[in-house]
Design a protein around this motif. Structure first.
Motif, short mmCIF file in Angstrom:
data_model
loop_
_atom_site.label_atom_id
_atom_site.label_comp_id
_atom_site.label_asym_id
_atom_site.label_seq_id
_atom_site.Cartn_x
_atom_site.Cartn_y
_atom_site.Cartn_z
N ARG A 140 0.83 -1.21 0.00
CA ARG A 140 0.00 0.00 0.00
C ARG A 140 0.86 1.25 0.00
O ARG A 140 0.51 2.26 -0.63
N ARG A 141 1.99 1.21 0.69
CA ARG A 141 2.86 2.39 0.70
C ARG A 141 3.42 2.66 -0.69
O ARG A 141 3.57 3.80 -1.11
N ILE A 142 3.73 1.59 -1.41
CA ILE A 142 4.28 1.74 -2.76
C ILE A 142 3.26 2.42 -3.68
O ILE A 142 3.61 3.26 -4.48
N ASN A 143 2.00 2.06 -3.49
CA ASN A 143 1.01 2.44 -4.50
C ASN A 143 0.02 3.52 -4.09
O ASN A 143 -0.76 3.98 -4.91
N LYS A 144 0.01 3.89 -2.83
CA LYS A 144 -0.97 4.87 -2.38
C LYS A 144 -0.80 6.19 -3.15
O LYS A 144 0.29 6.53 -3.60
N VAL A 193 -2.44 9.77 5.17
CA VAL A 193 -2.50 8.31 5.03
C VAL A 193 -1.22 7.63 5.53
O VAL A 193 -1.27 6.53 6.08
N ASP A 194 -0.08 8.31 5.37
CA ASP A 194 1.18 7.71 5.86
C ASP A 194 1.11 7.47 7.37
O ASP A 194 1.48 6.40 7.86
N GLN A 195 0.64 8.50 8.06
CA GLN A 195 0.54 8.37 9.52
C GLN A 195 -0.41 7.23 9.88
O GLN A 195 -0.17 6.47 10.81
N CYS A 196 -1.51 7.13 9.12
CA CYS A 196 -2.50 6.07 9.43
C CYS A 196 -1.87 4.69 9.26
O CYS A 196 -2.03 3.81 10.11
N LEU A 197 -1.16 4.50 8.16
CA LEU A 197 -0.51 3.20 7.93
C LEU A 197 0.50 2.90 9.03
O LEU A 197 0.57 1.78 9.54
N ASP A 198 1.26 3.92 9.41
CA ASP A 198 2.28 3.73 10.44
C ASP A 198 1.65 3.34 11.78
O ASP A 198 2.10 2.41 12.45
N ARG A 199 0.61 4.09 12.16
CA ARG A 199 -0.03 3.83 13.46
C ARG A 199 -0.56 2.40 13.53
O ARG A 199 -0.41 1.69 14.51
N VAL A 248 -4.89 -5.93 6.89
CA VAL A 248 -5.01 -4.47 6.89
C VAL A 248 -5.77 -4.07 5.63
O VAL A 248 -5.77 -4.79 4.63
N ALA A 249 -6.43 -2.94 5.70
CA ALA A 249 -7.05 -2.37 4.50
C ALA A 249 -7.10 -0.86 4.65
O ALA A 249 -7.08 -0.32 5.76
N LEU A 250 -7.14 -0.22 3.50
CA LEU A 250 -7.07 1.23 3.45
C LEU A 250 -8.30 1.75 2.72
O LEU A 250 -8.81 1.09 1.80
N ALA A 251 -8.77 2.90 3.13
CA ALA A 251 -9.90 3.50 2.42
C ALA A 251 -9.71 5.00 2.34
O ALA A 251 -9.16 5.63 3.25
N MET A 252 -10.14 5.54 1.22
CA MET A 252 -10.10 6.99 1.04
C MET A 252 -11.51 7.44 0.70
O MET A 252 -12.24 6.73 0.01
N LEU A 253 -11.91 8.59 1.19
CA LEU A 253 -13.24 9.08 0.82
C LEU A 253 -13.23 10.61 0.77
O LEU A 253 -12.61 11.27 1.61
N GLU A 254 -13.93 11.14 -0.23
CA GLU A 254 -14.08 12.59 -0.32
C GLU A 254 -14.91 13.09 0.86
O GLU A 254 -15.89 12.45 1.24
N SER A 255 -14.55 14.24 1.39
CA SER A 255 -15.36 14.88 2.43
C SER A 255 -16.49 15.62 1.74
O SER A 255 -16.43 16.82 1.54
N GLY A 271 -10.29 12.30 3.05
CA GLY A 271 -9.79 11.73 4.29
C GLY A 271 -9.42 10.28 4.06
O GLY A 271 -9.80 9.67 3.06
N PHE A 272 -8.64 9.74 4.99
CA PHE A 272 -8.23 8.34 4.89
C PHE A 272 -8.57 7.59 6.17
O PHE A 272 -8.55 8.16 7.26
N ASN A 273 -8.82 6.32 6.02
CA ASN A 273 -9.00 5.43 7.17
C ASN A 273 -8.25 4.14 6.89
O ASN A 273 -8.37 3.57 5.80
N VAL A 274 -7.50 3.69 7.87
CA VAL A 274 -6.80 2.41 7.74
C VAL A 274 -7.23 1.54 8.91
O VAL A 274 -7.26 1.99 10.06
N HIS A 275 -7.61 0.31 8.59
CA HIS A 275 -8.01 -0.60 9.67
C HIS A 275 -7.12 -1.84 9.67
O HIS A 275 -6.78 -2.36 8.62
N GLY A 276 -6.76 -2.26 10.86
CA GLY A 276 -5.96 -3.47 11.02
C GLY A 276 -6.65 -4.44 11.97
O GLY A 276 -7.28 -4.01 12.94
#
Lengths: 273, 917
Positions: free
Chosen positions: B538-542, B566-572, B597-604, B755-760
């Motif tokens: 995900r870091r390679i392609n985000k 999103v970087d901070q989210c992935l790191d946390r 893990v999965a990542l999501a992006m959504l327009e505000s 905004g971004f949301n990352v869930h693990g």
């Protein structure tokens, strides 16, 4: 919910006060199922509460449970220490999907007469070799073995207007050793399989009672502890393919699988003493 | 019969079949809620002689001689019960509809019970909170902070409705005494999936005592519209009549009966004789796309087949992209049909006022658009209609729809009497809306180093019998989940298809949830094939902060990075999963452990038009009044709006009185949906508050004879040098001099930030029983500045719980006739307390340049990465890719049990589906 088709509630204090039975009558025990869904074919409720049956009567011969005994009363019952299988009571109460608040209204008899596969009072009373006392319309009493009573999903032996009066759990069964396994698709949800094994305190017999996984309770008795293969074979021969119960609380295939898995665990637990 | 309710004697006769719940409400105890009316949700919990019961299941006559306590009777001598205080301190609610029942249940708990909450709370459902704050309340945790002037923003302040909620005094939509002459409405629903009505005989229905009128398709304006509410009415197809002569799904409303009582209206419905001509039906969207499929709609020249809308787009050249790929992954993923299950069902109350206007009190996320639709359908002028909300018990997108207001309006206009209609819980499942089930084919190509070379997606969305939200959810499904990754070649084809099933609608995540599931699973599978760690992949392609945010369309869009976290989210999330926190794997070889893990992006905010207005004024007592058109259904926007206003005006939030969601009393607002409560309505509030501040400072300058910039606001006073004048004094002086202290401002959404949301997730799968034990749940959100940290936490907790529900439990099941098999909460299981893990929640440290005071959307996107994170963890644990939701133990067993018997599990990979054309 409101049962808007009901026009009358009869509150008899004795059996004689209900001399006739009509199609649009329904016995009202705790009301926790009746009031949970529309009853458009019903016009009259006959309240059993006013009959004031004593809920629990333990004796030397076992435990007599009135059909109107609430789950809460049963769950709180303090059994004599010699009744080794008594912990099953609490386990089965807790196996019900319902909240502890529903325990305060729902009755043992109501759960049995609903005759749903996951009715844990059916599991309890069949596993403990209960005998049901019924009040037929024509008067008198007839007795049926608990295991014979439920005949399918939401089906039982009751004739129109016939009443379940009480459940007797014999002391011999209450003194047995037991093993209990159940699971559901959600945490603390409706049982997908509830399997109980019992074995005599001094003997090497085994009774396996299959509930929830099948549309009616199925009991298999072994004079002596079977081998795993014998156990599997017995389940296969006792339970027809159509008996495995398929619904949103678990596929038939899965319930069948769980039954074998839990039965084997029960065998291992009761075999190792 | 005689009884005591909350210490007051009551003498009244219930109807023979009446339950205690409605009996108590009839006598004004509206703290007794209806969530399900079937004993499943616990919202109606009351005590009889101190013992808790679900009052919907208690025959009312059994309350004779009993002492009944409702939530209204819990406080003594003006002091809250400790459990009410605990819920207040922890802010253990969002919409608050479950709170009365939660409190009445929890107030019976001793210490042992508090240590056994999964069991003790199994009969109390909450759809908003994810139970985290409720657990806090039961363990005495105080989440709410003090309201101090100058610190309104960024503080965990209480909801303005908090006291009313915990005391049962908050008035939800139908918590009002019956109006004089009020009628009840009930509908007859279609038993057939597709049928033409030949005739409806109403005589027997009309003859039922109490029935006042019967309405069928012959009585309604023959005007087409969409039940969906959007600012731009053209984004949804006009394919619906208020009542139609063709039924297109089991459950479609056929006729409405109004009567003096609910009982008579129900009986009237049963007495209607409908003669149907059965038509062939189609339930599967792929089948519905075939040339020989029965056609559902032929309402205009726009219709050629069952495809309501198809969307296609390509950036770059995916064929070239796949040609240069070292690995290609292709698979089809599908999602289940889920219902919102807001605890307050749909419902409205309409009447003609003394002003001869039509008033509608309703449970809506969009009262202004609803008003426009009512005006259009009934040929009324704007000034003749008033639509408003008071307190709403949850929405989640389900109330971005006009489902009850139109029939109430029709009946009121025809009978000139007040009309109330309350959906049953069963009607929520058979006659409201759901999430769109989608089948998503994903094809990804990548270089050996993980760099994506091509993304191709084909989506088939089942919009059901009507197209409400069908086009917008399809577009959303093809938007942000694809735009979240940088790749030169992207292509997608999407189809929203009519079928004879109940209509889908808007639901938190809005189409993006479904494709996020598919794409995030596919990214994981591709990473595994390449031997690359899923975080690295995900870091390679985000998408990068300097990238253009684009999916498959060549058109320019107004989406931009107002902030980027999103970087901070992935790191946390990665750190947390590596920390060793959470539960250990259960003992035994049968348990297989895995992480995902999965990542999501959504327009505000939505791509459709969205406008909000806010009006602010200074009141004579020196406090403020704020009117916002945006409704509040538990999302917390009202709390945030007060905090934004208070922050700008340097005062306490409690110094700002608020009215919202009312077409008479507030400025226009498109509606509270699509993540707009903070970013659009909040922006209007910020603008209005800023304008009012400027008005006050300018006035103060004249008052003190100095420059405005030398003055400042401080709580309820104005300061100039060492002089302090209360605002009430300034108000008096100003109004005497002819000044006014009121302003109105409007906000419009453009540009839109993301905004971004990352869930693990770390979990264990029981290889024999298929049971899943979630051991650790971690979420990181990039939602800009937190206006109210507690509330942001709560929104995320709730969205995550809903995500777990969708991933693990929830699925509407249909029989071969197209009828819903499980239209009850006992059979359609939303997560209960026991089902939801407590999540670790982290926030990226970002400040948005687009949203008000640095904030971004909060409540919506967090659901999106949950199901794919669970799926990826299951794949990691078992080696088996489960491609369709939900992951119930029986479905896990179906693949895992069989696989275990046949071969080593790591060979059990889903067969590759046919190539995308």
């Amino acid at each position: 919910m409101n049962l808007n088709t009901i026009t009358e509630v009869k509150r008899p204090v004795s059996r004689d006060e209900i001399p006739e039975w009509r199609e649009d009558y329904a016995w009202l025990a705790g009301g926790t199922w009746l009031f949970s869904t529309p009853q458009i074919a019903t016009r009259t409720l006959i309240d059993l509460e006013t009959l004031r049956w004593p809920s629990l009567s333990p004796s030397a011969s076992g435990l007599e449970i009135a059909a109107t005994c609430t789950i809460a009363e049963l769950e709180r019952f303090a059994a004599p220490s010699a009744w080794a299988a008594a912990p099953l009571i609490k386990l089965c109460c807790h196996a019900l999907l319902m909240s502890f608040k529903i325990y305060n209204a729902a009755t043992v008899g109501g759960n049995i007469c609903m005759s749903l596969p996951a009715g844990a009072m059916i599991s309890l009373t069949t596993a403990l070799e209960g005998v049901y006392r019924l009040w037929p319309r024509e008067g008198g009493t007839r007795q049926v073995q608990a295991i014979e009573f439920v005949t399918g999903n939401h089906k039982n032996l009751l004739q129109p207007g016939e009443l379940l009066r009480s459940i007797h759990l014999p002391v011999d069964a209450l003194k047995k050793r037991f093993a209990f396994h159940r699971s559901s698709l959600t945490h603390l949800g409706r049982s997908a399989a509830l399997i109980i094994g019992t074995s005599g305190a001094e003997t090497h017999d085994l009774t396996v009672t299959i509930t929830a996984a099948t549309s009616r309770p199925i009991q298999i008795n072994f004079d002596r502890l079977p081998s795993r293969e014998e156990l599997r074979h017995a389940i296969e021969s006792h339970v027809a393919e159509s008996d495995w119960f398929d619904d949103v609380h678990g596929s038939a295939r899965y319930k069948r699988h769980l039954t074998f898995y839990y039965a084997e665990q029960i065998l291992a637990e009761l075999g190792a003493r | 019969m005689n009884l005591t309710v909350n210490g007051k004697r009551l003498s009244a006769e219930p109807a023979p079949g009446q339950c205690l719940r409605t009996f108590l409400r009839e006598h004004g105890w509206f703290g007794v809620k209806k969530g399900c009316d079937q004993g499943d949700c616990g919202a109606c919990t009351v005590w009889l002689d101190g013992v808790p019961f679900h009052s919907c299941l208690v025959p009312a006559f059994r309350a004779e001689g009993r002492d009944v306590t409702t939530v209204e009777g819990l406080a003594r001598n003006g002091r809250l019960h400790p459990m009410q205080q605990a819920f207040l301190d922890a802010q253990a609610f969002q919409c608050g509809f479950c709170a009365a029942g939660m409190i009445m249940t929890s107030a019976t708990f001793d210490k042992d019970a508090c240590n056994n909450l999964p069991f003790k709370l199994k009969g109390n459902l909450c759809r908003c909170t994810g139970y985290h704050s409720i657990e806090d309340a039961l363990h005495g945790v105080v989440n709410a902070e003090e309201d101090v002037a100058g610190h309104a923003c960024g503080t965990s302040l209480r909801s303005p409705y908090a006291e009313a909620i915990v005391t049962g005094k908050a008035h939800y939509t139908l918590d009002v005494p019956p109006m004089e002459g009020m009628l009840h409405l009930k509908v007859l629903r279609s038993p057939h999936a597709h049928a033409r009505i030949k005739s409806i005989k109403r005589d027997a229905a009309r003859a039922v005592p109490g029935v006042v009128a019967v309405f069928t398709w012959e009585d309604v304006p023959r005007k087409l519209y969409s039940t969906a509410t959007h600012e731009d009415h053209l984004v949804d197809p006009d394919d619906t009549y208020i009542l139609d002569n063709v039924a297109r799904f089991v459950g479609q409303r056929i006729a409405a009966v109004v009567a003096e009582t609910e009982a008579a209206a129900e009986e009237g419905c049963r007495k209607l004789e409908v003669d149907y001509e059965l038509l062939p039906s189609v339930f599967d969207p792929e089948a519905a796309m075939q040339p020989d499929a029965p056609i559902l709609h032929d309402k205009s020249i726009a219709y050629r087949d069952n495809i309501y809308v198809d969307i296609h787009g390509e950036l770059g050249d995916v064929d070239a992209g796949f040609a240069e790929a070292d690995a290609i992954h292709e698979m089809t993923y599908s999602t289940s049909r889920a219902q919102h299950v807001h605890l307050e069902t749909h419902g409205s109350l309409s009447w003609l006022g003394d002003d001869d206007r039509l008033h509608i009190r309703t449970s809506s996320q969009a009262p202004f658009i609803t008003k426009q639709k009512i005006c259009y359908l009934f040929g009324l002028f704007d000034r003749q209609v008033h639509v408003f909300t008071e307190r709403i018990g949850g929405g989640f997108g389900g109330k971005q729809e006009m489902l009850s207001e139109d029939l109430c309006a029709l009946a009121t206009l025809k009978t000139r009497r007040p009309v109330m209609w309350e959906f049953t819980r069963a009607e929520q499942f058979i006659g409201a809306t759901t999430r769109h089930p989608m089948t998503v084919q994903v094809k990804l190509g990548a270089k050996k180093d993980g760099t994506l070379t091509a993304i191709q997606v084909r989506v088939v969305s089942n919009t059901g019998a009507y197209g409400n939200h069908g086009g917008e959810t399809l577009a959303a499904s093809l938007g942000s989940p694809i735009a979240a990754y940088r790749c030169p070649n992207k292509k997608a084809d999407g189809y929203a298809v009519y079928t004879n099933t109940l209509p889908a609608g808007g639901f938190r995540g809005y189409g993006a949830t479904q494709t996020t599931f598919a794409i995030e699973c596919a990214m994981d599978d591709l990473a595994r094939e390449l031997g690359i760690d899923p975080f690295t992949m995900r870091r390679i392609n985000k998408v990068r902060e300097t990238d253009r945010i684009e999916s498959i369309w060549k058109e320019v869009s107004d989406v931009m990075f107002g902030s980027y976290g999103v970087d901070q989210c992935l790191d946390r999330v990665e750190e947390a999963l590596k920390s060793g926190r959470g539960l250990p794997k259960p003992d035994g070889d049968e348990w297989l452990e895995g992480t995902g893990v999965a990542l999501a992006m959504l327009e505000s905010g939505p791509p459709t038009e969205h406008r909000s207005g806010a009006e602010m004024k200074l009141l004579p007592d020196g406090s403020y009044h704020l009117a916002v058109g945006s409704t509040e259904m538990g999302n917390g926007s009202a709390t945030a709006h007060r905090q934004i206003a208070a922050s700008v005006l340097n005062t306490r939030a409690s110094n700002v009185a608020l009215v919202n969601g009312n077409t008479d009393e507030t400025p226009y607002d498109t509606g509270t949906f699509a993540s707009t409560g903070t970013v659009v309505a909040g922006q209007a509030v910020e603008k209005a508050a800023t304008a009012l501040r400027d008005v006050l400072l300018n006035h103060a300058g004249r008052y003190f004879g100095c420059e405005a910039r030398e003055c400042s606001l401080q709580d309820d006073a104005i300061i100039c040098a060492n002089q302090r004048v209360p605002l009430s004094e300034l108000y008096a002086a100003g109004t005497n001099a002819g000044d006014r202290f009121d302003v109105v401002r409007k906000a419009y959404l453009s540009p839109r930030s993301v905004g971004f949301n990352v869930h693990g997730v770390r979990l264990a799968v029981h290889r024999v029983t298929g049971e899943i034990a979630v051991l650790q749940s971690v979420h990181a959100a990039d939602i800009g500045r937190l206006i109210n940290p507690m509330q942001c936490h709560g929104q995320l907790d709730g969205a995550i719980a809903m995500g777990f529900g969708w991933a693990l439990y929830e699925k509407m099941v249909f029989d071969e006739t197209g009828a819903v098999v499980n239209p009850a909460l006992r059979d359609y299981r939303i997560p209960a307390f026991a089902d939801v893990p407590r999540s670790e929640i982290y926030f990226a440290d970002t400040y948005d340049t687009v949203g008000p005071l640095g904030a971004k959307a909060q409540g919506e996107c967090a659901i999106n990465p949950v199901a794919p994170a669970v799926a990826n963890a299951i794949a990691n644990a078992t080696g088996v890719r489960f491609t369709s939701l939900p992951f119930t133990p029986d479905r896990i067993f179906d693949r895992l049990g069989a696989a275990a018997e046949r071969k080593p599990i790591d060979q059990e990979i889903e067969p590759i589906t046919p190539s995308i054309r």
